[in-house]
Structure formats: C-alpha cells, structure tokens
Design an enzyme around this catalytic site. Structure first.
Site, PDB file in Angstrom:
ATOM      1  CG  ASP A  52      25.089  10.993  21.252  1.00 32.36           C
ATOM      2  OD1 ASP A  52      24.993   9.786  20.974  1.00 32.36           O
ATOM      3  OD2 ASP A  52      24.349  11.568  22.077  1.00 32.36           O
ATOM      4  NE  ARG A  84      22.643   6.122  27.962  1.00 31.31           N
ATOM      5  CZ  ARG A  84      21.767   6.773  27.248  1.00 31.31           C
ATOM      6  NH1 ARG A  84      22.152   7.737  26.472  1.00 31.31           N
ATOM      7  NH2 ARG A  84      20.510   6.480  27.268  1.00 31.31           N
ATOM      8  NE  ARG A 115      25.045   2.915  25.938  1.00 27.85           N
ATOM      9  CZ  ARG A 115      24.736   3.870  25.070  1.00 27.85           C
ATOM     10  NH1 ARG A 115      25.624   4.773  24.754  1.00 27.85           N
ATOM     11  NH2 ARG A 115      23.544   3.906  24.526  1.00 27.85           N
ATOM     12  CG  ASP A 145      25.204   8.304  25.001  1.00 26.56           C
ATOM     13  OD1 ASP A 145      25.305   7.462  24.097  1.00 26.56           O
ATOM     14  OD2 ASP A 145      24.483   9.312  24.908  1.00 26.56           O
TER      15      ASP A 145
END
Length: 174
Positions: free
Chosen positions: A105, A100, A91, A103
């Site tokens: 979250d 990317r 990343r 990722d």
C-alpha cells in the site's frame, strides 16, 4: 522529475511470508534508480483483519513492515510499479481483504493528498491500523500527516494501543 520521499506498507500472510516481503523490497528498487528503498522498519506480526467475523482465526497471521523510499516516479507510475511487484510476487486479487502472498500500500507520497478512482493518499487506514502506525513510527515518529497529526501521537492513541500486534524478534534481513 524531482525525487519524492514516500512510505509504503508491505504485508504477507501466505507461504514464506518473510521471503515474500524481502523479494518485494528487492523488486521495488529499479536499476534505473526510479525507486530506491532507503529504510525498512522492523517486522510486526498481526492477526488477519478481514471483512467477516471469524476471519482472524480462519486465515493465517500477517507479517507487516513499512519502507521509506525515494522515487522519481509520479504517484500513478509508482502505483503501477507496486501492482507489477505484487503480480510478480504471486498476488491474486480474488477476495477483498483475503489472505495474500504480498500486499503493498502507498501510505504517503511526499506531503501530497491524492484522491483518484485508483489511489487515495494518505492511505485511508493509515491512522487506525497498528500494523501501519507502529512500523511507521519506528522509521519516522515525528512525521506529520497532511492533517497535522504526528505518527508518535497516533502510536500513543487508544485505538492503536488496543490492537494485537507483536514485533518479530529477528526481523527481516534485506
């Protein structure tokens, strides 16, 4: 520290997207047991959501999933683990909302609401992104956000139903 159930959203839009997701899930788990991946949703493909008009066609589509984990890490320590996993997955943070390799979250951390300079939980986009709501609903449709809304309610909402999203037929073997 006691163990907390958390939900993570994972996405990839570059290279071997499925491999990036699979490798990130394996890297999240630790030999010391601080993080255990307990369940993984089906995989969904969505167009790129960017900041500029035309980003949807300019960039490759994303594969997305949600993982339910159990962790003894604090929210800050889990965020640091997430950043390490992203870095090991190639990343690069060069363009906000750009394509990317991986990722990750933090969507939810127990029932906590967290607001710091580095972390907001629940994730600010949790209720408006089909690529989060649908896989989260696959894992925990009755889960309630701290504001009281259930994931099933979000899944049925017009903003979620109007987004382009497709469940990947063969999914991801982890």
């Amino acid at each position: 520290m006691e163990r907390v159930t958390a939900y993570l959203g994972l996405g990839s839009s570059l290279g071997d997207r499925a491999a990036h997701l699979r490798e990130a899930l394996h890297r999240l788990e630790s030999a010391d047991g601080e993080v255990k991946v307990c369940a993984v949703s089906p995989v969904y493909e969505t167009p790129h959501i960017g900041l500029q008009v035309g980003d949807e066609t300019k960039y490759p589509p994303h594969l997305n999933l949600v993982a339910r984990i159990e962790t003894s890490l604090s929210p800050q320590a889990l965020l640091e683990r997430i950043h390490e996993v992203e870095a090991r997955g190639g990343r690069e943070r060069t363009e906000r909302w750009g394509p990317r390799t991986i990722d990750i979250d933090m969507l939810l951390y127990g029932g906590q609401e967290i607001r710091t300079a580095e972390l907001t939980v629940p994730h600010p986009g949790i209720a408006v992104r089909a690529f989060v709501v649908l896989p989260l609903a696959d894992l925990a449709p009755d889960l309630r956000l701290p504001d009281g809304r259930s994931v099933a309610e979000l899944r049925a909402s017009q903003p979620i139903r109007s987004q382009r999203i497709e469940r990947v037929k063969n999914g991801l073997s982890v």
